[in-house]
Design a protein around this motif. Structure first.
Motif, PDB file in Angstrom:
ATOM      1  N   ARG A   1       0.833  -1.199   0.000  1.00 18.25           N
ATOM      2  CA  ARG A   1       0.000   0.000   0.000  1.00 18.25           C
ATOM      3  C   ARG A   1       0.866   1.247   0.000  1.00 18.25           C
ATOM      4  N   TYR A   2       0.251   2.384  -0.311  1.00 19.29           N
ATOM      5  CA  TYR A   2       0.927   3.679  -0.284  1.00 19.29           C
ATOM      6  C   TYR A   2       0.404   4.493   0.891  1.00 19.29           C
TER       7      TYR A   2
ATOM      8  N   PHE B   1      -3.513   6.832  -4.105  1.00 23.94           N
ATOM      9  CA  PHE B   1      -2.565   5.953  -4.792  1.00 23.94           C
ATOM     10  C   PHE B   1      -2.927   4.490  -4.599  1.00 23.94           C
ATOM     11  N   ASN B   2      -3.538   4.155  -3.464  1.00 20.31           N
ATOM     12  CA  ASN B   2      -3.868   2.759  -3.178  1.00 20.31           C
ATOM     13  C   ASN B   2      -4.884   2.190  -4.150  1.00 20.31           C
ATOM     14  N   THR B   3      -5.650   3.037  -4.787  1.00 22.76           N
ATOM     15  CA  THR B   3      -6.594   2.574  -5.803  1.00 22.76           C
ATOM     16  C   THR B   3      -6.239   3.111  -7.188  1.00 22.76           C
TER      17      THR B   3
ATOM     18  N   PHE C   1      -0.919   0.618  -9.351  1.00 23.12           N
ATOM     19  CA  PHE C   1      -0.878  -0.836  -9.220  1.00 23.12           C
ATOM     20  C   PHE C   1      -0.151  -1.220  -7.934  1.00 23.12           C
ATOM     21  N   THR C   2      -0.920  -1.520  -6.899  1.00 17.35           N
ATOM     22  CA  THR C   2      -0.375  -2.063  -5.663  1.00 17.35           C
ATOM     23  C   THR C   2      -0.261  -3.581  -5.803  1.00 17.35           C
TER      24      THR C   2
ATOM     25  N   ARG D   1      -6.914   5.380   6.181  1.00 17.83           N
ATOM     26  CA  ARG D   1      -6.713   6.693   6.778  1.00 17.83           C
ATOM     27  C   ARG D   1      -7.952   7.584   6.606  1.00 17.83           C
ATOM     28  N   GLY D   2      -8.401   8.159   7.706  1.00 16.14           N
ATOM     29  CA  GLY D   2      -9.511   9.099   7.665  1.00 16.14           C
ATOM     30  C   GLY D   2     -10.877   8.462   7.495  1.00 16.14           C
TER      31      GLY D   2
END
Length: 532
Positions: free
Chosen positions: A134-135, A140-142, A145-146, A200-201
């Motif tokens: 993950r980032y 960025f996580n979606t 390309f994780t 997060r959040g």
């Protein structure tokens, strides 16, 4: 993946090239058959893969870790591009070399569908764990390309490789097992994310449907978070975008001049800057000829019951037959429903939710329910292979008293294998052994996806499919195809699902039958083309 499917018919602004595509008349001059943009992406990927190692040798700030991450991401983008090409055209020109000078021969012949798939699988298997889990940036996580997106891509690659009527059943089984294993990695990651409340959040505990999680074991966003809200999951996934359920989506920036998704907006319905409505296609009214009236589920129609949110969030039913597509083209969809959770179709909102701002919808390539249904598909086909092989072995047997799958020893005690199997079933779908176990788990996956979109099932259980109604491979295939169509409608999946089904079954009978409804009087002529 949509325009050629039975989900779509021509809209008021359909142009000549699009009408030809919708009618099954394809020529190389048709602008919708232009693959140059995808090959441009592929060549950029090839170029990065050619030069990146050289940069790493010269620049000490470009670390080995950075290099591996970049290579994994670029190989994934390239693999997805080639997968799109072969799903669309079958055999295509294939190269992993960049065009960096004038000496290369750019007149490449076709490479076989299966050869390309094998190469892509090998490529992604070699770098799948180099991508970051993950980032720190949630977008960025979606939007990149994780590792979870790599496994989702790998699952689809294996699913297509297995869906080939011309390969031995043992080979098919191996590919289906690999597909299930890749899906397991994705789903275990999402479950871990939910259990740890790790976004997060966002407080996932307030967004996930608690009954779907408790009953089926999958943390899916709730459609009705409370009595005064509705279509919450739909609006989080397709309105706001980059949701918890998303795995990889093309992210567009609202207000950007260059980074906008105007093609999709104008295709499904959106206003341009001058206030003109552009609507090149609409939903096929054959999907829901009339308001659903039943409270009992049946596979006889796509939307048989009065409780399925997707029968109103994906498109809008109108009496004049103009089925406006709402998914992606509307920022918010509201659903009127009774206290029991049944949708009141006679009181549908009439306002138009579209605006020219909706030229910026994200385009989702993989999301959690897609992976769940890929795993269900692989498990259903595995169960069918096991059943067919068992019937063949029984017919060829010579009186051996040993029963395959017997779980007790001579003394009646549980065998060590059966005990290990019972423990492993609770962990991963790839550990399921018997056809019945595979069917049960596939049904659980499908029901989890279906129940999320039918929150009234908490009060009216008859709206749910019943496990006892599904006894054979053909029954489960119908349920799976219907659920994929309901869940992934207008997301670019349907036509390719029909193609994969035809490859798997070794004929185009169901493919032609599905597409026949959209062609009207010209259906017979188009059907002849489609058979090949």
């Amino acid at each position: 993946g949509e325009n050629r499917s039975d989900n779509i018919v021509a809209g008021p602004q359909a142009d000549g090239a699009l009408n030809n595509l919708l009618k099954g008349s394809l020529k190389t001059t048709n602008t919708y058959c232009d693959w140059s943009a995808i090959y441009n992406v592929i060549n950029r990927c090839n170029t990065v893969l050619y030069y990146a190692p050289q940069v790493a040798e010269k620049d000490p700030n470009y670390t080995e870790s950075d290099l591996r991450i970049n290579i994994a991401e670029v190989k994934a983008i390239r693999a997805y591009s080639y997968l799109t090409l072969i799903k669309t055209f079958k055999d295509v020109p294939f190269t992993l070399a960049p065009s960096i000078d004038d000496e290369a021969d750019y007149r490449l012949g076709q490479t076989k569908f299966e050869t390309i798939l094998d190469s892509l699988i090998l490529d992604i298997e070699g770098c799948k764990n180099d991508a970051p889990r993950r980032y720190t940036d949630e977008i960025f996580n979606t939007g990149k390309f994780t590792r979870v997106a790599m496994y989702a891509l790998l699952a689809e690659l294996y699913l297509w490789r297995a869906s080939d009527a011309n390969i031995p059943s043992a080979e098919q089984s191996e590919y289906y097992r690999k597909c299930v294993e890749a899906c397991d990695w994705v789903l275990n990651f999402k479950i871990e994310q939910y259990v740890n409340n790790d976004i997060r959040g966002t407080d996932l505990r307030k967004l996930v449907d608690p009954e779907v999680w408790a009953k089926y074991g999958y943390p899916l966003l709730a459609e009705a978070l409370n009595q005064n809200s509705n279509a919450d999951a739909f609006n989080m996934i397709f309105g706001k975008g980059n949701s918890y359920e998303s795995i990889f989506e093309l992210t567009y920036k609202y207000g950007s001049v260059e980074n906008k998704n105007s093609g999709l907006g104008f295709m499904y319905g959106g206003y341009n800057e001058r206030g003109d409505l552009q609507q090149k296609v609409t939903a096929n009214d054959d999907m829901m000829p009339d308001y659903p009236k039943s409270t009992t589920y049946s596979d006889g129609s796509l939307f048989p019951v009065t409780t399925d949110y997707r029968s109103i969030t994906s498109f809008r039913y109108t009496d004049n037959g103009a089925f406006d597509i709402l998914k992606y083209s509307c920022s918010t969809v509201n659903v009127d429903y009774t206290g029991a959770g049944q949708i009141t179709y006679t009181n549908l909102p009439q306002q138009d939710f579209r605006s020219w701002e909706m030229l910026y919808p994200n385009w989702i390539l993989y999301r959690m329910t897609d992976v769940m249904l890929m795993r269900a598909e692989a498990q259903i086909e595995l169960a069918g292979i096991i059943t067919a092989n068992a019937a063949t072995e029984e017919g060829e047997g010579e009186g051996d008293d040993t029963v395959e799958g017997d779980e007790t020893t001579e003394g009646g005690e549980e065998s060590a294998e059966a005990h290990t199997r019972a423990l492993s079933i609770a962990k991963n779908g790839a550990s399921l052994f018997t056809a019945e176990e595979l069917y049960d788990d596939a049904f659980n996956l499908i029901l989890a996806v279906y129940t999320r979109s039918n929150p009234a099932s908490k009060n009216t259980t008859s709206v749910l499919p019943v496990r006892g109604d599904y006894k054979e491979l053909a029954d489960f295939r119908v349920l799976l195809m219907n659920e994929r169509r309901r869940e992934l409608m207008f997301e670019g999946k349907r036509y390719f699902d029909l193609v994969r089904q035809a490859r798997r079954e070794g004929n185009t009978d169901k493919f032609v039958q599905a597409l026949h409804s959209k062609f009207g009087e010209g259906g017979a002529a188009v059907a002849i083309k489609m058979k090949h």
